[in-house]
Design an enzyme around this catalytic site. Structure first.
Site, PDB file in Angstrom:
ATOM      1  N   GLU A  88       0.711  -1.487  -0.072  1.00 21.97           N
ATOM      2  CA  GLU A  88      -0.168  -0.464   0.057  1.00 21.97           C
ATOM      3  C   GLU A  88       0.962   1.179   0.495  1.00 21.97           C
ATOM      4  OE1 GLU A  88      -3.656   1.916   2.662  1.00 21.97           O
ATOM      5  OE2 GLU A  88      -2.254   0.708   3.864  1.00 21.97           O
TER       6      GLU A  88
ATOM      7  N   LYS B 290      -9.493   2.175  -2.935  1.00 19.55           N
ATOM      8  CA  LYS B 290      -9.509   1.384  -2.299  1.00 19.55           C
ATOM      9  C   LYS B 290     -11.073   1.790  -1.187  1.00 19.55           C
ATOM     10  CE  LYS B 290      -8.646   1.229   2.877  1.00 19.55           C
ATOM     11  NZ  LYS B 290      -6.920   1.365   3.918  1.00 19.55           N
TER      12      LYS B 290
ATOM     13  N   CYS C 138      -4.851  -2.777   2.428  1.00 24.92           N
ATOM     14  CA  CYS C 138      -5.451  -3.075   3.907  1.00 24.92           C
ATOM     15  C   CYS C 138      -6.301  -3.505   4.667  1.00 24.92           C
ATOM     16  CB  CYS C 138      -5.139  -1.948   4.371  1.00 24.92           C
ATOM     17  SG  CYS C 138      -3.677  -2.216   6.299  1.00 24.92           S
TER      18      CYS C 138
END
Length: 535
Positions: free
Chosen positions: A292, A351, A401
């Site tokens: 990330e 995301k 994540c």
């Protein structure tokens, strides 16, 4: 013995007797024991033992009034939850005090208050379950009433966990099902998902705890049910809903080990770009994955033609790459994103599930964020049904994540079987939390996603744990945490949709909510039908 000594001993004995007679103090240590089952291999049984001991404590009261039992259950559940979460997520202190610059006392208080908030959910579940359970008495519980109490506890616990995982965007870390990865109950994940595994875990623990309340014959029935559940879970675990699809993909997973204190400093940018750029240009694989925000600045802040050069090199080598980088959407909206390089067409993934206080600031909490020295802001969200990245004709679904904690949201990508992912790729940076149990806990979560969807997962992390996970949830390769290196290996893409993926893609959390409500209804029915205790 002199009388004076005997007189002094008596108060101590009475204090011990009172402590044992009101064993509320046992709840937090049992919660802490449960927390130790997360992120550790071969600790699935520890979770069951801790929960069984707690269920026996919850049911061990002679209080006749349901309201009184509910109040006692809420208190026990609050203490259990506080021990559970304070022990299991203490590493949040590292992000606030060590990397965030928050005063140590304030950071510790923040973790404690957050743990107390999370403990409200098991407190709610235990209040409801205790109210529906019979009081402990001189005689054994009727078998049907005992089984009803076990179902009520499993149903209430599961509903509370779903609430914890959804309210205020949710925090499902330490959801009970994760403790069973690697254990026999994990085999039902493709059917019931992680929350369903948690439901069965509570049910198994409750059946064990019934030995303290049932007659010998009733205990024998409970043990028989336990054996049947174990055999059934093992049988279900052998079923395969997906199958190998195409040739294995050669993968290279990058772990830069860039210190969080250095990651966003201007003087660290050039070494970071050199590290990841060098790997991306030299390595030869079907797919390379970075962590990330491996490239920690916007594309316009990179050296001239940096991305264009990488794209050209990767395309000429027949290699694809997923690269973590922040992007913009419009004039002032930033996204935590992944770009795909090496393909014929541009690829972007934003995301979808953001981290509170990390990627967006909840209303009214800007004062709290100002206490920390972190580059935080409000990011824009991506949608839940973004397309996968195509590599050698196979679909690789990126997650970033924290969002891989939400299986029901990941399931939205399986609504169309023809476009369902063949591989899950998680890009992560857990450097905020130091060398703590947070790293193996997150690996355990990734393994649950592989079990639920019966797909392989690959993880590229900044500091660990970078790993390859097969479709059965087994880790087939990993790098040591806090080392810089490349994990080379192969992953077998899989095609197909598990029952869990099919249901969750269409109904979201509804199936597990219905399971919890059904168990709770059966427990309530048993409480109404058999209100008395047999002597």
């Amino acid at each position: 013995m002199p009388e004076s000594v005997t007189a002094k001993s008596a108060p101590r004995a009475s204090l011990l007797a009172r402590a044992l007679a009101r064993p509320h103090w046992l709840a937090p240590p049992l919660g802490g024991l449960l927390a130790l089952s997360f992120g550790r291999e071969h600790a699935a049984g520890l979770a069951v033992v801790a929960l069984a001991a707690f269920a026996a404590l919850l049911w061990g009261t002679p209080l006749q009034q349901a309201g009184a039992r509910a109040r006692r259950g809420a208190l026990l559940g609050l203490g259990f939850g506080l021990g559970w979460f304070a022990t299991g997520i203490w590493w949040l202190y590292i992000s606030m005090a060590v990397y965030g610059g928050m005063p140590a006392l304030l950071a510790g208080a923040a973790v404690l208050l957050f743990s107390l908030y999370l403990a409200l959910y098991p407190a709610l579940a235990c209040a409801l379950a205790a109210a529906l359970a019979p009081p402990a008495g001189r005689g054994a519980w009727p078998l049907a009433r005992g089984l009803g109490a076990a179902l009520a506890l499993a149903g209430a616990w599961t509903l509370a966990e779903v609430l914890r995982g959804t309210v205020f965007t949710g925090f499902p870390w330490l959801a009970l099902g994760y403790s069973q990865v690697g254990g026999p109950l994990a085999g039902v994940a493709p059917l019931l998902g992680g929350y369903g595994v948690g439901f069965l875990t509570v049910l198994v623990a409750a059946l064990l705890a019934l030995a303290s309340q049932l007659s010998l014959r009733g205990t024998a029935v409970a043990v028989a049910l336990l054996l049947a559940m174990a055999l059934g879970a093992a049988r279900v675990g052998q079923l395969r809903w997906t199958h190998a699809d195409g040739a294995p993909l050669r993968v290279a997973l990058l772990q830069g080990d860039v210190a969080q204190s250095e990651k966003f400093r201007p003087e660290s940018l050039a070494p970071t770009l050199h590290l990841y750029g060098g790997w991306l240009e030299r390595l030869r694989a079907d797919l390379i994955v970075t962590p990330e925000t491996a490239l920690p600045v916007l594309p316009e802040d990179l050296p001239p033609h940096y991305l264009e050069q990488l794209q050209s090199t990767l395309r000429s080598a027949g290699t694809h790459a997923l690269v973590g980088i922040p992007l913009t959407r419009g004039a002032d909206a930033y996204t935590n994103s992944v770009i795909g390089l090496g393909g014929a067409r541009p690829y972007r993934y934003d995301k979808a599930h953001l981290v509170p206080f990390g990627e967006f600031i909840p209303y009214g909490f800007h004062w709290f964020v100002r206490l920390m020295n972190m580059p935080l802001g409000d990011f824009a969200r991506g949608t839940l049904d973004q397309p996968s990245f195509t590599v050698q004709g196979r679909r690789v679904a990126p997650t970033i994540c924290y969002e891989d904690l939400f299986g029901e949201q990941l399931a939205q990508r399986f609504a169309s079987p023809s476009q369902a992912p063949n591989v899950i790729a998680n890009l992560t940076n857990l450097a905020w939390f130091g060398d703590t149990i947070a790293l193996p806990q997150h690996l355990q979560i990734a393994r649950m996603r592989s079990l639920e969807f019966q797909l392989p997962s690959i993880r590229a992390t900044n500091t660990g744990v970078t790993a390859i996970i097969d479709a059965g949830g087994r880790v087939t390769g990993q790098l040591a945490p806090y080392t810089a290196g490349v994990l080379l290996g192969s992953v077998q893409p899989a095609a197909g949709v598990t029952p869990y993926a099919w249901l969750a893609s269409r109904l979201g959390y509804a199936p597990v909510v219905l399971l919890g409500l059904l168990a709770l209804a059966l427990g309530a029915a048993a409480a109404r039908a058999l209100p008395t205790i047999r002597d």
